[in-house]
Structures are given as structure tokens and as C-alpha cells.
Write a protein that holds these residues in place. Structure first.
Motif, mmCIF file in Angstrom:
data_model
loop_
_atom_site.group_PDB
_atom_site.id
_atom_site.type_symbol
_atom_site.label_atom_id
_atom_site.label_comp_id
_atom_site.label_asym_id
_atom_site.label_seq_id
_atom_site.Cartn_x
_atom_site.Cartn_y
_atom_site.Cartn_z
ATOM 1 N N PHE A 1 0.752 -1.216 -0.065
ATOM 2 C CA PHE A 1 0.040 0.205 -0.039
ATOM 3 C C PHE A 1 0.800 1.167 0.054
ATOM 4 O O PHE A 1 1.743 1.323 0.812
ATOM 5 N N GLY A 2 0.746 2.116 -0.983
ATOM 6 C CA GLY A 2 1.496 3.490 -1.038
ATOM 7 C C GLY A 2 1.167 4.320 0.246
ATOM 8 O O GLY A 2 0.257 4.107 0.859
ATOM 9 N N ARG A 3 1.905 5.307 0.190
ATOM 10 C CA ARG A 3 1.466 6.167 1.258
ATOM 11 C C ARG A 3 0.362 7.024 1.190
ATOM 12 O O ARG A 3 0.038 7.297 0.096
ATOM 13 N N HIS A 4 -0.323 6.682 2.266
ATOM 14 C CA HIS A 4 -1.912 7.296 2.264
ATOM 15 C C HIS A 4 -2.118 7.572 3.728
ATOM 16 O O HIS A 4 -1.203 7.389 4.753
ATOM 17 N N SER A 5 -3.218 8.013 4.102
ATOM 18 C CA SER A 5 -3.848 8.156 5.279
ATOM 19 C C SER A 5 -5.288 8.119 5.414
ATOM 20 O O SER A 5 -6.008 7.751 4.520
ATOM 21 N N HIS A 6 -5.759 7.908 6.431
ATOM 22 C CA HIS A 6 -7.213 7.726 6.819
ATOM 23 C C HIS A 6 -7.856 8.625 7.615
ATOM 24 O O HIS A 6 -7.179 9.560 8.357
ATOM 25 N N GLN B 1 5.904 1.858 6.982
ATOM 26 C CA GLN B 1 6.820 3.318 7.362
ATOM 27 C C GLN B 1 5.645 4.588 7.742
ATOM 28 O O GLN B 1 4.917 4.856 7.153
ATOM 29 N N CYS B 2 6.348 5.090 8.992
ATOM 30 C CA CYS B 2 5.394 6.017 9.530
ATOM 31 C C CYS B 2 6.174 6.843 10.493
ATOM 32 O O CYS B 2 6.999 6.359 10.967
ATOM 33 N N TYR C 1 8.580 -0.152 10.413
ATOM 34 C CA TYR C 1 8.327 -1.104 11.429
ATOM 35 C C TYR C 1 7.795 -2.341 10.895
ATOM 36 O O TYR C 1 7.370 -2.592 9.738
ATOM 37 N N ALA C 2 8.408 -3.363 11.799
ATOM 38 C CA ALA C 2 7.884 -4.791 11.278
ATOM 39 C C ALA C 2 6.991 -5.222 12.442
ATOM 40 O O ALA C 2 7.488 -5.162 13.752
ATOM 41 N N LEU C 3 5.971 -5.647 12.260
ATOM 42 C CA LEU C 3 5.045 -6.201 13.300
ATOM 43 C C LEU C 3 4.617 -7.626 13.378
ATOM 44 O O LEU C 3 3.886 -8.223 12.209
ATOM 45 N N HIS D 1 1.182 7.073 6.074
ATOM 46 C CA HIS D 1 1.871 5.696 6.454
ATOM 47 C C HIS D 1 1.747 4.741 4.956
ATOM 48 O O HIS D 1 1.054 5.166 4.301
ATOM 49 N N THR D 2 2.537 3.904 4.967
ATOM 50 C CA THR D 2 2.635 2.888 3.726
ATOM 51 C C THR D 2 2.078 1.570 4.728
ATOM 52 O O THR D 2 1.910 1.530 5.597
ATOM 53 N N GLY D 3 2.363 0.609 3.911
ATOM 54 C CA GLY D 3 1.760 -0.714 4.220
ATOM 55 C C GLY D 3 2.306 -1.927 3.314
ATOM 56 O O GLY D 3 2.115 -2.026 2.191
#
Length: 266
Positions: free
Chosen positions: A27-32, A48-49, A54-56, A70-72
Motif C-alpha cells: 500500500f503506497g503512502r496514504h492516510s485515513h 513506514q510512518c 516498522y515490522a509487526l 503511512h505505507t503498508g
């Protein structure tokens, strides 16, 4: 994408639950325009944020404030996670507070599994339960996550109100086969839904939606013994389908409706 699902209800605006199950999707850089409350169920998710990557791993929470870019992506071959989105403007009414909580300071806080378990219950309620159960699970989860991680102060227990809770109990008894929503109950007794749930639990040991399910199961036993089929009983008592009826019946009795009929006949 393997099995992504977006769950929403028309009578619950501004609230969505995203069940993600994917491999290789990014998921490209975006927001909600909403607060996001998520938990990794399987695999390792990543994003990334705030200038960091971050790795979860499974069991990790993922919290996000509105309009936070953030990205995803998936850090593992496959990742499964649940993410609840609640629009910012809806929170004061849902939480029963005049002001919004401060917001999430930490994106991936340590948690003992309570929020993840609440998300799992909410996902099940979205797919298999009625309005009363779904709304109850939603309010419980929001209160929990914003008190634990969003700077919201826990509210002291309200004084007992035996007259109000007894009225609600009688209403559930009289309307046990009908669709009952938490908002409807709260309007009838002029209480916020969260306060109603807390008072009812103190009075009867369980929240209203559990009480209603118990009442339906008691009635289901009587109907099954009168030779009605499980399908007829499920439809007559307001269950969304036979599978939900069977799972609920077994939850409270230890056997399925069919097993109950066979055992009763011996």
C-alpha cells in the motif's frame, strides 16, 4: 490478494472493520480520516510512518491517528491482520464523552492480548451477530483501547439503578425473538449505551446481549422439544442463520441443537 474483506453496517455509520489476508501486496503512502485500531493475526506486517520503518509480528498492535501518512506491506510471505476504522467525529458519541481522546502516542504499543481478543470478537460479531451484540463489542473495545493507549481516563462506575436495569431485563424477555439494538435500549431508558451495559452487567452478571442470547437458548430448548426443526427455531428466534444459532446453542449448553433433540428423545 488472498481474502480481504471490508465489513460495515448501514446503521453503524463511520465504523468499518477490515480483515486483510494478502501476500506481496503493498500500500503506497496514504492516510485515513479515522482512528485505526489493528492487530496482526498471522505473519509479519510492516509499514513506514513518522520517518521510521516498522515490522509487526503476530500479536502486535497497530494504532494510527486520523490523517497520519503511512505505507503498508507484508514483511513475511503472507500476513493476516484485522483493522478497525472509526471516524473521528463519531468517537465522542460512541464513547459517551464530550471531548475526543488525546489520540495514540505510540503506534505499536505492547499489549497483553486484550485488544487483539476484542478485535477478534468484534470481527465475529460483524459477520454472525445481531445489532445488540455488535454494538456492545464495539463500545467495549473502544473504551478499552483508548483508556489503555489513547490517554482516555477510565470512568468511575455509576451508582446502581435497579429500576432501570430491571426494566431493560423485562424488555429483553418480552422481545427476545426480535431484533433489539443497543441504541434503541439506550434511548428507551435515556442512558448512554456504555452506561447501560455497565449497570446491566453489575445487576445481572452479564451484558444485555449475553442475557438476550441466554433467553433465546432457553426458548430454543422448549421449541426443539416441541418437534420444531433447528432451522425453524433459528428463524423464529431472530438468529441471523442456522450456523449462528447452532454455535450459540452449543456455547451455552455444550451440545448442538440436533444433538440436544437426539439426547432428549432417548
Amino acid at each position: 490478494m488472498a481474502g480481504n474483506r471490508l465489513l460495515a453496517r448501514p446503521w453503524l455509520p463511520g465504523v468499518e472493520l477490515f480483515h486483510a489476508d494478502f501476500s506481496g501486496q503493498a500500500f503506497g503512502r496514504h492516510s485515513h480520516d479515522a482512528f485505526a485500531v489493528g492487530a496482526i493475526v498471522q505473519g509479519v506486517g510492516g509499514y513506514q510512518c513518522r520517518g521510521q520503518r516498522y515490522a509487526l509480528p503476530a500479536g502486535t498492535l497497530s494504532l494510527m491517528n486520523p490523517e497520519e501518512p503511512h505505507t503498508g506491506h507484508a514483511e513475511s510471505a503472507r500476513v493476516v491482520y484485522r483493522m478497525l476504522y472509526v471516524e473521528e467525529a463519531r468517537l465522542p458519541a460512541l464513547l459517551g464523552r464530550k471531548r475526543l481522546p488525546e489520540g495514540f502516542r505510540e503506534l505499536n504499543p505492547a499489549d497483553d492480548g486484550q485488544v487483539a481478543a476484542g478485535l477478534a470478537r468484534l470481527a465475529s460479531a460483524f459477520e454472525h451477530s445481531d445489532a445488540l451484540a455488535l454494538e456492545s463489542e464495539l463500545l467495549a473495545l473502544l473504551e478499552q483501547v483508548f483508556v489503555r493507549h489513547g490517554g482516555l481516563r477510565a470512568v468511575r462506575a455509576a451508582p446502581r439503578d435497579g429500576g432501570m436495569t430491571a426494566w431493560v431485563r423485562d424488555y429483553l424477555e418480552a422481545h427476545h425473538a426480535q431484533a433489539v439494538s443497543l441504541d434503541e435500549l439506550a434511548r428507551l431508558v435515556q442512558r448512554h449505551p456504555r452506561h447501560l451495559i455497565e449497570a446491566f452487567r453489575r445487576a445481572y452478571g452479564v451484558p444485555p446481549h449475553t442475557y438476550l442470547l441466554q433467553r433465546r437458548v432457553r426458548e430454543a430448548k422448549r421449541l426443539l422439544l416441541s418437534e420444531q426443526t433447528p432451522v425453524e427455531v433459528a428463524l423464529g428466534l431472530g438468529f441471523c442463520d442456522q450456523a449462528h444459532f447452532s454455535a450459540t446453542f452449543k456455547r451455552f449448553t455444550g451440545v448442538t441443537p440436533g444433538q440436544f433433540r437426539r439426547l432428549a428423545a432417548t
